[in-house]
Write a protein that holds these residues in place. Structure first.
Motif, mmCIF file in Angstrom:
data_model
loop_
_atom_site.group_PDB
_atom_site.id
_atom_site.type_symbol
_atom_site.label_atom_id
_atom_site.label_comp_id
_atom_site.label_asym_id
_atom_site.label_seq_id
_atom_site.Cartn_x
_atom_site.Cartn_y
_atom_site.Cartn_z
ATOM 1 N N VAL A 185 -43.364 79.701 -2.605
ATOM 2 C CA VAL A 185 -43.077 78.273 -2.422
ATOM 3 C C VAL A 185 -41.583 78.036 -2.256
ATOM 4 C CG1 VAL A 185 -43.125 76.013 -3.555
ATOM 5 C CG2 VAL A 185 -45.145 77.470 -3.618
ATOM 6 N N LYS A 186 -40.766 78.645 -3.121
ATOM 7 C CA LYS A 186 -39.317 78.441 -3.058
ATOM 8 C C LYS A 186 -38.733 79.050 -1.784
ATOM 9 C CE LYS A 186 -37.585 76.458 -5.677
ATOM 10 N NZ LYS A 186 -37.503 74.991 -5.805
ATOM 11 N N GLU A 187 -39.251 80.203 -1.353
ATOM 12 C CA GLU A 187 -38.756 80.850 -0.131
ATOM 13 C C GLU A 187 -38.998 79.953 1.080
ATOM 14 O OE1 GLU A 187 -37.203 83.920 2.370
ATOM 15 O OE2 GLU A 187 -37.179 83.763 0.185
ATOM 16 N N VAL A 188 -40.203 79.397 1.170
ATOM 17 C CA VAL A 188 -40.527 78.527 2.307
ATOM 18 C C VAL A 188 -39.694 77.253 2.253
ATOM 19 C CG1 VAL A 188 -42.351 77.177 3.425
ATOM 20 C CG2 VAL A 188 -42.858 79.469 2.553
ATOM 21 N N GLU A 189 -39.537 76.687 1.066
ATOM 22 C CA GLU A 189 -38.742 75.463 0.910
ATOM 23 C C GLU A 189 -37.307 75.666 1.369
ATOM 24 O OE1 GLU A 189 -38.895 74.179 -3.119
ATOM 25 O OE2 GLU A 189 -40.894 73.302 -2.961
ATOM 26 N N ASN A 195 -38.373 82.772 11.367
ATOM 27 C CA ASN A 195 -38.148 84.189 11.650
ATOM 28 C C ASN A 195 -37.388 84.905 10.536
ATOM 29 O OD1 ASN A 195 -39.396 84.141 14.237
ATOM 30 N ND2 ASN A 195 -37.568 83.189 15.094
ATOM 31 N N THR A 196 -36.809 84.148 9.616
ATOM 32 C CA THR A 196 -36.060 84.772 8.524
ATOM 33 C C THR A 196 -36.816 84.736 7.207
ATOM 34 O OG1 THR A 196 -34.926 82.681 7.963
ATOM 35 C CG2 THR A 196 -33.894 84.094 9.621
ATOM 36 N N LEU A 197 -38.065 84.305 7.227
ATOM 37 C CA LEU A 197 -38.851 84.224 5.997
ATOM 38 C C LEU A 197 -38.979 85.595 5.331
ATOM 39 C CD1 LEU A 197 -41.759 81.800 6.976
ATOM 40 C CD2 LEU A 197 -40.174 81.484 5.078
ATOM 41 N N ASN A 201 -33.372 89.781 -0.449
ATOM 42 C CA ASN A 201 -33.589 90.853 -1.415
ATOM 43 C C ASN A 201 -33.523 90.295 -2.830
ATOM 44 O OD1 ASN A 201 -34.194 93.553 -1.885
ATOM 45 N ND2 ASN A 201 -32.059 94.105 -2.195
ATOM 46 N N SER A 202 -34.138 89.126 -3.023
ATOM 47 C CA SER A 202 -34.104 88.463 -4.324
ATOM 48 C C SER A 202 -34.981 89.210 -5.324
ATOM 49 C CB SER A 202 -34.600 87.021 -4.187
ATOM 50 O OG SER A 202 -35.979 87.004 -3.828
ATOM 51 N N ILE A 203 -34.836 88.864 -6.603
ATOM 52 C CA ILE A 203 -35.644 89.519 -7.636
ATOM 53 C C ILE A 203 -37.115 89.191 -7.437
ATOM 54 C CG2 ILE A 203 -35.263 87.595 -9.231
ATOM 55 C CD1 ILE A 203 -35.770 91.312 -10.153
ATOM 56 N N LEU A 286 -49.735 82.572 0.956
ATOM 57 C CA LEU A 286 -48.596 82.627 1.875
ATOM 58 C C LEU A 286 -48.920 81.887 3.173
ATOM 59 C CD1 LEU A 286 -45.922 83.800 2.990
ATOM 60 C CD2 LEU A 286 -47.170 85.896 3.501
ATOM 61 N N ALA A 287 -50.100 82.127 3.722
ATOM 62 C CA ALA A 287 -50.494 81.466 4.970
ATOM 63 C C ALA A 287 -50.535 79.957 4.804
ATOM 64 C CB ALA A 287 -51.861 81.988 5.418
ATOM 65 N N ASN A 288 -51.075 79.485 3.679
ATOM 66 C CA ASN A 288 -51.153 78.038 3.423
ATOM 67 C C ASN A 288 -49.765 77.406 3.364
ATOM 68 O OD1 ASN A 288 -53.905 77.993 3.377
ATOM 69 N ND2 ASN A 288 -54.114 77.645 1.184
ATOM 70 N N GLU A 289 -48.859 78.043 2.622
ATOM 71 C CA GLU A 289 -47.526 77.472 2.433
ATOM 72 C C GLU A 289 -46.722 77.490 3.736
ATOM 73 O OE1 GLU A 289 -46.336 75.904 -0.352
ATOM 74 O OE2 GLU A 289 -48.441 76.119 -0.926
ATOM 75 N N VAL A 290 -46.798 78.586 4.474
ATOM 76 C CA VAL A 290 -46.041 78.686 5.718
ATOM 77 C C VAL A 290 -46.561 77.676 6.740
ATOM 78 C CG1 VAL A 290 -45.570 80.169 7.711
ATOM 79 C CG2 VAL A 290 -45.354 81.083 5.398
ATOM 80 N N THR A 291 -47.882 77.511 6.811
ATOM 81 C CA THR A 291 -48.471 76.592 7.789
ATOM 82 C C THR A 291 -48.032 75.152 7.555
ATOM 83 O OG1 THR A 291 -50.398 78.044 7.986
ATOM 84 C CG2 THR A 291 -50.645 75.810 8.812
ATOM 85 N N LYS A 292 -47.790 74.789 6.296
ATOM 86 C CA LYS A 292 -47.350 73.420 5.990
ATOM 87 C C LYS A 292 -46.022 73.095 6.673
ATOM 88 C CE LYS A 292 -49.485 73.407 1.377
ATOM 89 N NZ LYS A 292 -49.201 73.410 -0.088
#
Length: 409
Positions: A185-189, A195-197, A201-203, A286-292
């Motif tokens: 969720v935080k990555e997508v936000e 293309n950079t999703l 290299n976060s924890i 992942l698919a749900n969050e990215v599609t939003k």
């Protein structure tokens, strides 16, 4: 040609000297600017080095306290561990805040101190394990404590060992999936370009990588390892003319590469029922969050997760994934086949063709075009689950954890 008079010669000489003087002045100005720019550049590099050196020194200073704490806690009653650890870490972080008053340090410490409070009742009601508050501390959404432990390790091998232990502990307490979901969720936000999703290299990314490596090992051993062993038996798979030996038939080599890639791909897309269920849950969430946010990038995101982080790295570095005792050399020989086949599969998962940068791989574009619809159908089938996965905090699937509570106590 008209001969110049003495007066004209003197005039042109004077003009030339004036022009030369102007040029000299401008050169001095440019050199001064250059010297100043170099001075600021070296000053910035020095400041950056000192900043990182200071950060490393602080973490190294913190490690002995953690080691001493670990030795001390081993002598204490298990019911007291969690509360004591929380108090000591909070105290150390508070000292950092007062000793180092820069804005960045203060904000970081305030963020780290924003941890769930631990009370005696929480310790007493820890479902018989007496570790729940400790696990809550490690699994807090910022993952600050786990990250601090990881970054104090000496090298990548030790980091991987710490992550492996951390994932086993968290999974035994059913914390892994909620943490990975929160990280998605935080990555997508925080991403503006699809293309950079998940390229950071976060924890949280490291934690997800270790989880899928451990969870997916039986799958890789059954589905992927036989193909790796077949590739390593030998044969000529080199398609780069700069690396090829004299007399190599590059077209035949490419057909050999594509045949191997097709065999692996066919086995993967027929293995949905054998795919680890928690990894399917991650893919669906992942698919749900990215599609939003990025409606047209669902398949690319799933491909990055399944192939870029799982299948292709396992083919490229089978030793790192526990499929072989060590990674074979990939500069030449049989190991080179692993590199080329993984490239072909990765481009298919991304839905892109090889371009001028790797012109020698252009022959693989027909593989991508022929299998693009199949890989999208595979992704859709993979995330077609009989339950909803919208809940970020819950774990909707009951699966055998990577370790039992008894094993991590």
């Amino acid at each position: 040609m008209k001969k110049l008079s003495e007066k004209e010669i003197q005039t042109k000489k004077k003009q030339f000297e004036e022009d030369a003087g102007q040029i000299a002045i401008r050169l001095r100005f440019v050199n001064q600017k250059k010297e100043k720019a170099l001075y600021y550049y070296h000053a910035a590099m020095k400041a950056q080095y000192e900043y990182f050196a200071m950060g490393l020194e602080r973490m190294q200073q913190f490690k002995p306290h953690m080691d001493a704490l670990e030795a001390y806690l081993k002598t204490q009653d298990r019911r007291e561990w969690a509360a004591q650890l929380h108090l000591i870490i909070s105290h150390e972080l508070a000292n950092l805040s007062s000793d180092h008053s820069s804005d960045n340090d203060s904000q970081l410490v305030i963020f780290l101190l924003d941890l769930p409070p631990i009370s005696a009742s929480m310790v007493a009601s820890s479902h018989g394990t007496n570790y729940e508050p400790l696990v809550d501390l490690l699994s807090y959404t910022s993952l600050a404590v786990l990250n601090a432990i990881v970054v104090t390790t000496a090298n990548a091998e030790e980091q991987e060992a710490v992550l492996k232990v951390g994932v086993r502990i968290l999974d035994a307490h059913h914390k892994t999936l909620p943490i990975i979901k929160y990280g998605i969720v935080k990555e997508v936000e925080n991403t503006s370009d699809a293309n950079t999703l998940f390229r950071s290299n976060s924890i949280a990314t490291k934690l997800m990588g270790m989880f899928i490596k451990l969870t997916g090992l039986p799958y890789l051993q059954k589905i992927i390892k036989p193909h790796i062993l077949e590739l390593l038996k030998g044969g000529d798979y080199e398609v780069d003319p700069k690396r090829a030996k004299e007399g190599d038939n590059l077209e035949q080599n490419m057909e050999r590469v594509l045949n191997a890639a097709q065999q692996i791909f066919n086995r993967v897309i027929s293995s949905v029922s054998e795919f680890p269920l928690p990894m399917r849950v991650i893919a669906a969430f992942l698919a749900n969050e990215v599609t939003k946010k990025f409606p047209h990038n669902k398949h690319t995101a799933i491909g990055g997760y399944i192939f870029l982080r799982f299948i292709c790295p396992a083919i490229l570095s089978p030793g790192s994934f526990g499929l072989l005792d060590e990674n074979p050399p990939t500069d030449s020989g049989p190991g080179r086949a692993l590199v080329i086949v993984s490239k072909v599969l990765q481009n298919l998962s991304n839905g892109v063709e090889f371009g001028s940068k790797e012109f020698y791989m252009a022959g693989a574009n027909k593989f991508t075009n022929q299998n693009l619809d199949k890989v999208k159908a595979f992704f859709d089938e993979l995330i077609d689950l009989p339950f909803k996965i919208d809940n970020i905090t819950g774990s909707e699937v009951d699966y055998p954890p990577l370790a039992t509570l008894e094993e991590v106590l």
